[in-house]
Design a protein around this motif. Sequence first.
Motif, mmCIF file in Angstrom:
data_model
loop_
_atom_site.group_PDB
_atom_site.id
_atom_site.type_symbol
_atom_site.label_atom_id
_atom_site.label_comp_id
_atom_site.label_asym_id
_atom_site.label_seq_id
_atom_site.Cartn_x
_atom_site.Cartn_y
_atom_site.Cartn_z
ATOM 1 N N SER A 3 0.802 -1.221 0.000
ATOM 2 C CA SER A 3 0.000 0.000 0.000
ATOM 3 C C SER A 3 0.838 1.276 0.000
ATOM 4 N N HIS A 4 2.102 1.221 0.332
ATOM 5 C CA HIS A 4 2.893 2.453 0.424
ATOM 6 C C HIS A 4 3.667 2.761 -0.861
ATOM 7 N N ASP A 6 4.326 3.895 -4.773
ATOM 8 C CA ASP A 6 3.766 4.786 -5.781
ATOM 9 C C ASP A 6 4.151 4.256 -7.149
ATOM 10 N N LEU A 35 -4.860 0.948 -7.855
ATOM 11 C CA LEU A 35 -3.802 1.957 -7.652
ATOM 12 C C LEU A 35 -4.365 3.365 -7.790
ATOM 13 N N GLN A 40 -2.204 5.866 -5.561
ATOM 14 C CA GLN A 40 -0.822 5.411 -5.757
ATOM 15 C C GLN A 40 -0.317 5.601 -7.180
#
Length: 129
Positions: A3-4, A6, A35, A40
Amino acid sequence: MRSHDDYLLYLGDTGADELEQSHQLQALWQAIGPLVRAGQLKALFIETSYANEQPEKLLFGHLTPARLMQELAALGQLVGPGAMRAVPIVITHRKPPAANEATIARQLAAANALGLRLVYPVQGQRLQF
């Protein structure tokens, strides 16, 4: 997917599913939908090579403003318009001459019903997302 992280998506020579008689872009939109919804996807680079006046039989796997907006609308249906507005859409591979590039920009602006952030990169310009 963690989840972190990009992400940035860069596409080239991207024919519309309808013209290419495929579902490849639809499958891609479904894959990146999470995403986009999670914030993200930091940018989508996608080509728009020809103005709408280009005959579709002469697109050779490229997009026009109308076809790009059709495909982005399909992505927008999956993720929602708010999530789409958060992703800069970087327009690449506009074919010369400069009049064609200007026509593409005008046609995209006129068709931008979703209120997307359209970015037209300039050679040597730094892009940050």
